[in-house]
Design an enzyme around this catalytic site. Structure first.
Site, PDB file in Angstrom:
ATOM      1  N   ASP A  83      -1.937  87.178   1.422  1.00  0.00           N
ATOM      2  CA  ASP A  83      -1.286  86.389   2.031  1.00  0.00           C
ATOM      3  C   ASP A  83       0.186  86.887   1.613  1.00  0.00           C
ATOM      4  OD1 ASP A  83       0.777  84.569   2.218  1.00  0.00           O
ATOM      5  OD2 ASP A  83      -0.836  83.439   1.334  1.00  0.00           O
ATOM      6  N   TRP A  84       1.511  87.046   1.641  1.00  0.00           N
ATOM      7  CA  TRP A  84       2.251  86.862   0.962  1.00  0.00           C
ATOM      8  C   TRP A  84       2.738  87.155  -0.153  1.00  0.00           C
ATOM      9  CZ3 TRP A  84       1.302  88.011   5.847  1.00  0.00           C
ATOM     10  CH2 TRP A  84       1.677  88.598   6.943  1.00  0.00           C
TER      11      TRP A  84
END
Ligand code: BGC
Length: 763
Positions: free
Chosen positions: A285-286
């Protein structure tokens, strides 16, 4: 050449030969992957496993970790997309573009310098609404439309579907997720993945795993048992991988039992790849996780959105021996496989012009079919046009298509209910309509959306209508409709007061309208335009009908109008329980967890949150598994939903009274009412008692019938496999089927069991 060679030293010669060979090496197919990797420099390798960074317009510098300055200069293939991978042109490797998300293609609708065209995307219904359809074919159809839009907008991978379990009603991103139940979640996600990928675009099922809240999400340690992890949180992902082979999986922000998911080899390699045979890549995830070496060693192929510091750290780790180049190469091999699958690699043309009109029609149909009619006393609904509808509630005039954050979509419009009802031939009170419009405009001007990456516009208090106006409307209108709205999204969980529970102004509105209309012998309908479960028990008696519209996408008003008119007979069923009170929720004592003693925010990075911990003490007893097992009354049960018709169930039949091979269960359902409609036949299993404890019922199958005319029948068949009977034994560290008597419960909701039949397993 011959006369030059003698004048060159051996190392120089090798160098020329290497370059010459490398110049010929290009990514062409699977067989070329080892050659391509062998031809890469270490810097190129490090760049391939880290994305090209993230730019968010309007965000002050220093908030996001920087990417390499040269990356910032490469023009985006699709402005506003969430991320991209690095290209290595000399090896024939293009850059891929990925974007959110679960409710449609999230890209910028406008592009600098392009005044000729807009790039709006369809605002599809949120996942929770789609799950309420219990209709995998419909969800695949939506997936195809999303995939087609992504394809036409030049996207390689969609960052969705979101498929975390709705552990607690306050989870800020619940609208992006399907259900409190893992089987329903897994089938819905698989249906969506199949649809999107059939259009030639990849998916990233997310967030893997046990990422069920937003509170300090990047530094949250989820403490959960192996059994709950396996039976509840992993189960849906396992089904989606098995049934649909998504191209990618997104690891989550949180830690599980002390280890970041993106750094846990047992999860990404052990369970996902070795046990489940997942063939694609894992992306983080970012900005998730902290240790790139551990992430790559765990099998997290791609670090998104990628930072300069990450690629530098990878180069340094290989040079120091902390990261073996073989591990790096294995991660790259997966990424190259993804590149080969991509539309960009295949040079497939795109139009930037998807059929938004056709998709809007699909949204309207899918949304109304999936809305849940919670209550409908004395057939308050449907109301035939041209009935006179007194339309109350700010949300009727400003409907909410979907949630905020990365799950939001830049759509061209949202249809409000007033316009849609007028369009469908109903009569509204023009004075009331203009009073609401004026009030909403003023309030929005006075209280705009605050700045901030994930901010939401503040809720507008309900218009304080004077009792005389309401009394006058009750006299001359036929029925009242009140819409209540809620919005939430990434970055924040919801609150109990004023969000899960109704606000005083909302309670007052319901009471005032209900008193006046009931006194005049008229009915009232409450429409819930919400993204997550709210409290209903305290006010439901004041309404004759309650329609749960969820956040239905950009045709919101029209979809509701189709249910009000009876154009569509509602066939949605709850994918999450509506409890009597928040205190009944099994995870309530442990949500959202707590900050650890001395927890400090990471300086300069507001996204990181503080070190925190949440204990999943309710273990496997989530949602109806808890309420049913412990006999706790609920406001509306899991699986509940009314129709404008009724259904009768015949006696079920089993292929065998003893389980020795997959067992078939058949049951015939008849439309016993007066209108055409669809039933959702649900199969729950009651398993023999075991010392570890087991829920009294667990969903093991569901089938939505075709549309049945009055009197028409359909026979539905379920197959139960041994895996459906099994529980996860912590002692044996494996799935086990307990011997004994199993009871099959068939019905229209978890609490409305119409037929049962039993079989035995083992001695
Ligand atoms: C979200 C993901 C999303 C990603 C890219 C993250 O903050 O958690 O769901 O896909 O951003 O926008």
């Amino acid at each position: 050449m011959k006369h030059i060679l003698p004048s060159l030293s051996i190392p120089m010669l090798l160098c020329i030969t290497g370059t010459a060979m490398a110049q010929n090496v290009k990514l062409t197919d699977k067989q070329s992957i080892p050659r391509v990797i062998a031809a890469m420099t270490l810097d190129e390798k490090a760049s391939l496993v880290t994305g090209m960074g993230l730019k968010i317009e309007g965000l002050p510098p220093g908030i996001l970790p920087p990417s390499k300055p040269e990356d910032d200069k490469v023009p985006e293939a699709v402005p506003g997309a969430s991320g991209r991978t690095h290209a290595i042109p000399r090896l024939g490797i293009p850059s891929l573009t990925v974007t959110d998300g679960p409710a449609g293609v999230r890209i910028s609708p406008q592009r600098h310098g392009d005044t000729t065209h807009t790039y709006y995307a369809t605002g599809f219904p949120v996942a929770t609404l789609l799950a309420s359809s219990w209709d995998t074919a419909l969800v695949t159809q939506i997936g195809k439309a999303i995939g087609n839009e992504a394809f036409e907008y030049n996207i390689d991978v969609m960052l969705g579907p979101g498929m975390n379990i709705q552990r607690n009603p306050l989870g800020g991103r619940n609208f992006e997720y399907y259900s409190e139940d893992p089987l329903l979640t897994g089938h819905m996600a698989a249906a969506m993945v199949k649809g999107i990928q059939s259009a030639g675009v990849g998916t990233s099922i997310k967030h893997f795993v046990a990422n069920n809240q937003e509170f300090n999400r990047m530094q949250l340690n989820t403490i959960v048992s192996d059994r709950a992890l396996r039976e509840i949180y992993l189960r849906g992902f396992q089904l989606a991988v098995k049934l649909a082979q998504p191209w990618t999986v997104m690891s989550s922000y949180n830690k599980i039992n002390g280890v970041y998911t993106s750094e846990w080899p047992g999860l990404l390699t052990g369970i996902l790849r070795n046990e489940w045979k997942f063939k694609g890549i894992v992306m983080s995830d970012w900005f998730g996780g902290t240790d790139v070496v551990k992430q790559l060693q765990a099998g997290n192929n791609l670090l998104m959105p990628g930072t300069a510091a990450q690629s530098d750290a990878i180069v340094a780790a290989v040079k120091s021996g902390a990261l073996s180049e073989k591990v790096l190469d294995e991660n790259i091999a997966g990424i190259l496989q993804l590149v080969l699958q991509s539309r960009t690699f295949k040079h497939l043309p795109h139009s930037d012009n998807p059929d938004l009109t056709a998709h809007a029609a699909l949204v309207r149909k899918a949304a109304s079919e999936s809305m849940v009619l919670l209550k409908n006393d004395s057939n308050a609904l449907p109301v035939a046009a041209p009935g006179k509808i007194a339309l109350f509630g700010n949300t009727s005039y400003k409907m909410i298509a979907g949630g905020t954050g990365s799950g939001d979509v830049f759509k061209a419009y949202v249809t409000d209910m007033d316009k849609a009802l007028l369009q469908s031939g109903y009569v509204l009170d023009a004075g009331l309509q203009s009073e609401y419009e004026k009030y909403i405009t003023e309030q929005r001007q006075q209280h705009p959306r605050p700045p901030g990456l994930f901010s939401t516009a503040p809720r507008i208090p309900e218009l304080d209508l004077d009792p005389e106006t309401v009394g006058r409307l009750a006299k001359y209108m036929d029925i009242a409709v009140i819409t209540l709205g809620r919005n939430a999204g990434e970055g924040d969980d919801r609150k109990i007061t004023g969000d899960f529970e109704l606000n005083k102004d909302e309670q007052d509105l319901i009471k005032r309208v209900s008193d006046a209309f009931h006194q005049a012998g008229k009915k009232i309908v409450v429409v819930l335009n919400i993204g997550g479960v709210i409290e209903t028990a305290s006010w439901r008696d004041a309404a004759d009908a309650i329609l749960l519209a969820w956040q239905p996408g950009q045709e919101a008003g029209s979809s509701v109008a189709d249910i009000i008119s009876g154009n569509i007979n509602p066939s949605g069923r709850l994918a999450a329980t509506f409890p009597m009170a928040y205190t009944d929720v099994p995870s309530a004592p442990n949500f959202p967890g707590k900050e650890l003693p001395g927890a400090q925010a990471t300086p300069g990075n507001p996204l990181m949150g503080k070190p925190s911990e949440v204990k999943y003490e309710e273990d496997i007893y989530i949602g109806y598994r808890h309420y049913a097992t412990h006999h706790i009354p609920v406001s509306y049960s899991f699986g509940h939903g009314l129709s404008y018709t009724t259904f009768a169930y015949g006696k079920p039949a089993l292929s065998s009274p003893v389980f020795t091979a997959p067992l078939r269960v058949t049951v015939t359902v008849t439309n016993s009412g007066k209108k055409a409609g669809k039933e959702v036949v649900q199969l729950y299993l009651q398993s023999p008692a075991i010392k570890e404890g087991r829920p009294t019922q667990e969903l093991k199958g569901f089938v939505k019938t075709r549309i049945l005319q009055p009197g028409e029948k359909e026979t539905v068949t379920f197959t139960l496999n041994a895996a459906d009977l099994a529980y996860y034994s912590e002692e044996k560290k494996s799935w086990v089927v307990a011997p004994g008597a199993y009871k099959v419960l068939l019905g229209g909701s978890s609490a409305d069991i119409k037929q049962t039949v039993s079989f035995k397993y083992g001695k």
